[in-house]
Design a protein around this motif. Sequence first.
Motif, PDB file in Angstrom:
ATOM      1  N   ALA A 177       0.800  -1.338   0.166  1.00 31.79           N
ATOM      2  CA  ALA A 177       0.115   0.056  -0.072  1.00 31.79           C
ATOM      3  C   ALA A 177       0.945   1.168  -0.012  1.00 31.79           C
ATOM      4  N   ALA A 178       2.113   1.230   0.778  1.00 33.46           N
ATOM      5  CA  ALA A 178       2.832   2.305   0.811  1.00 33.46           C
ATOM      6  C   ALA A 178       3.547   2.901  -0.618  1.00 33.46           C
ATOM      7  N   VAL A 215       0.678   4.139  -2.823  1.00 37.68           N
ATOM      8  CA  VAL A 215       0.420   5.541  -2.428  1.00 37.68           C
ATOM      9  C   VAL A 215       1.061   6.542  -2.995  1.00 37.68           C
ATOM     10  N   LEU A 232      -5.488   3.507   0.950  1.00 34.34           N
ATOM     11  CA  LEU A 232      -5.393   3.646   2.265  1.00 34.34           C
ATOM     12  C   LEU A 232      -6.720   2.746   2.774  1.00 34.34           C
ATOM     13  N   SER A 238       1.729  -1.214   9.363  1.00 33.11           N
ATOM     14  CA  SER A 238       1.368  -0.868   7.889  1.00 33.11           C
ATOM     15  C   SER A 238       0.862   0.351   8.024  1.00 33.11           C
ATOM     16  N   ASN A 276       3.856   2.992   7.831  1.00 34.32           N
ATOM     17  CA  ASN A 276       4.540   2.902   6.352  1.00 34.32           C
ATOM     18  C   ASN A 276       3.624   3.942   5.577  1.00 34.32           C
ATOM     19  N   ILE A 277       2.343   3.717   5.467  1.00 37.48           N
ATOM     20  CA  ILE A 277       1.547   4.587   4.535  1.00 37.48           C
ATOM     21  C   ILE A 277       1.658   6.106   4.873  1.00 37.48           C
ATOM     22  N   SER A 335       3.152   8.878   2.395  1.00 37.58           N
ATOM     23  CA  SER A 335       2.218   9.762   1.987  1.00 37.58           C
ATOM     24  C   SER A 335       2.688  11.358   2.423  1.00 37.58           C
TER      25      SER A 335
END
Length: 452
Positions: A79-80, A83, A99, A157, A160-161, A165
């Motif tokens: 996901a990171a 993004v 997200l 998690s 990391n996102i 961002s």
Amino acid sequence: MNSEKQVIENKLAHLPIRKLLWEYSLPAIVGTMVSSLYNVIDRIFIGQGVGTLAISGLALTFPFMNFLIAFGMLVGAGAATRVSISLGENDHEKANKILANATILLFLLMTLVIIIARVFMTDILMLLGGSEKTIAYAEDFMSIIIPAMLIGTFNYSLNNIMRASGYPKKAMLTMFISAGTNVILAPLFIFGFKWGIKGAALATSIAMTVSCVWVILHFLKKNSVIRFKKEYFKLDKEIVKSILDIGMSPFSMQIAMSGVILIINRSLIKYGGDLAVGAYGIFVSVTMLIVMFIIGLNQGAQPILGFNFGARNYERMFHALKTTAIVATVISTFGFFIGVFFPTAIISVFTPDKELQNIAANGLRITVLMFPLIGSQIVFTNFFQSIGKAKISMFLSLTRQVLFLIPCLFLLPPFLGLNGVWFSMPASDALSTIVTTTTLILFIRKFKTHNS
């Protein structure tokens, strides 16, 4: 929100690479180092306050913990990266959807995994090399940690996102909150309340919960670059697939690591007994400090690489890769010198037992022999993950753990005994570095030909 968003994107696109890498990597390095240090401190408290066999029991939990963390990496790392690329493409709606999908996916996966892990906990620990002397310590620790890992993987998690961002300092603060809580509670529970290894597990669980609340609050704020929006909380097949495609590389590496540690533990029991397992548990904590330093550097580089790849600014992307690799090599070379020249001084902090000190110091000295090479190897593997090249990243992630280390673990110990287990690690480091560097050179040549 628009002004904050523009500031972050302007930095990723235009700030000088060295300054940008420093700004993004320093908080990530501090965060990962703090996290690693509180794990090390836990082991020091357990070694000094509970005993030598407790360290061996704790070492049995490493592959088990790696297995649970792998699912957080599957979602969080994937996901990171998505993004970062979406923000580079100026697609903020998609970043918000990623997200939300990551949050749902993580909850579903971890609920299932935790139930299975709890039911088969004792069988798994015995498979990992548990003995009558050590299994009770491992069970006490994991019985508390397993349920808490739902919160722990959310924390990992989402953090990391958050970093991907554009909030590296906030992501660092998350680690400080977690580490600070643990460092305060662990000695209180272990020494003050006399709860032993259960106290260490409870302190870690509470620390993960506190920092997870902090991360969730960030994504609830309206001025965050990306945030939770209820209209996006429904699974999107394409987004889920894109997350899993990228996350499969670190996931595979983490799962492979669990399998490798299982083989290592069983080899250690065969050639060195319970103390050898404890020795490995001690010095791997030390070597992981160096590796986590490099991982923190990679976490800082990831949004820079991903954003500029998405923005098609390839010259800037490769400049960031080169700078990151040089810094990582300096760090890993420092680890080599520390491990070779000061092993006993480091190991003695964990245990007063002289026999355990000697076994661990010898293992540390051998294990770090190829450390000057691994800094760039880790960075190059992370590069492919950061730009969405999932298959290449997964292959390179598995070269050390599966393609080289497992065969070495079967070939060397029958001839060299316990030292054969230790020598397997630098041998696989050298071979995987050759493969990774060759792959990168071939990729760059092909990439420049197609984009010239």
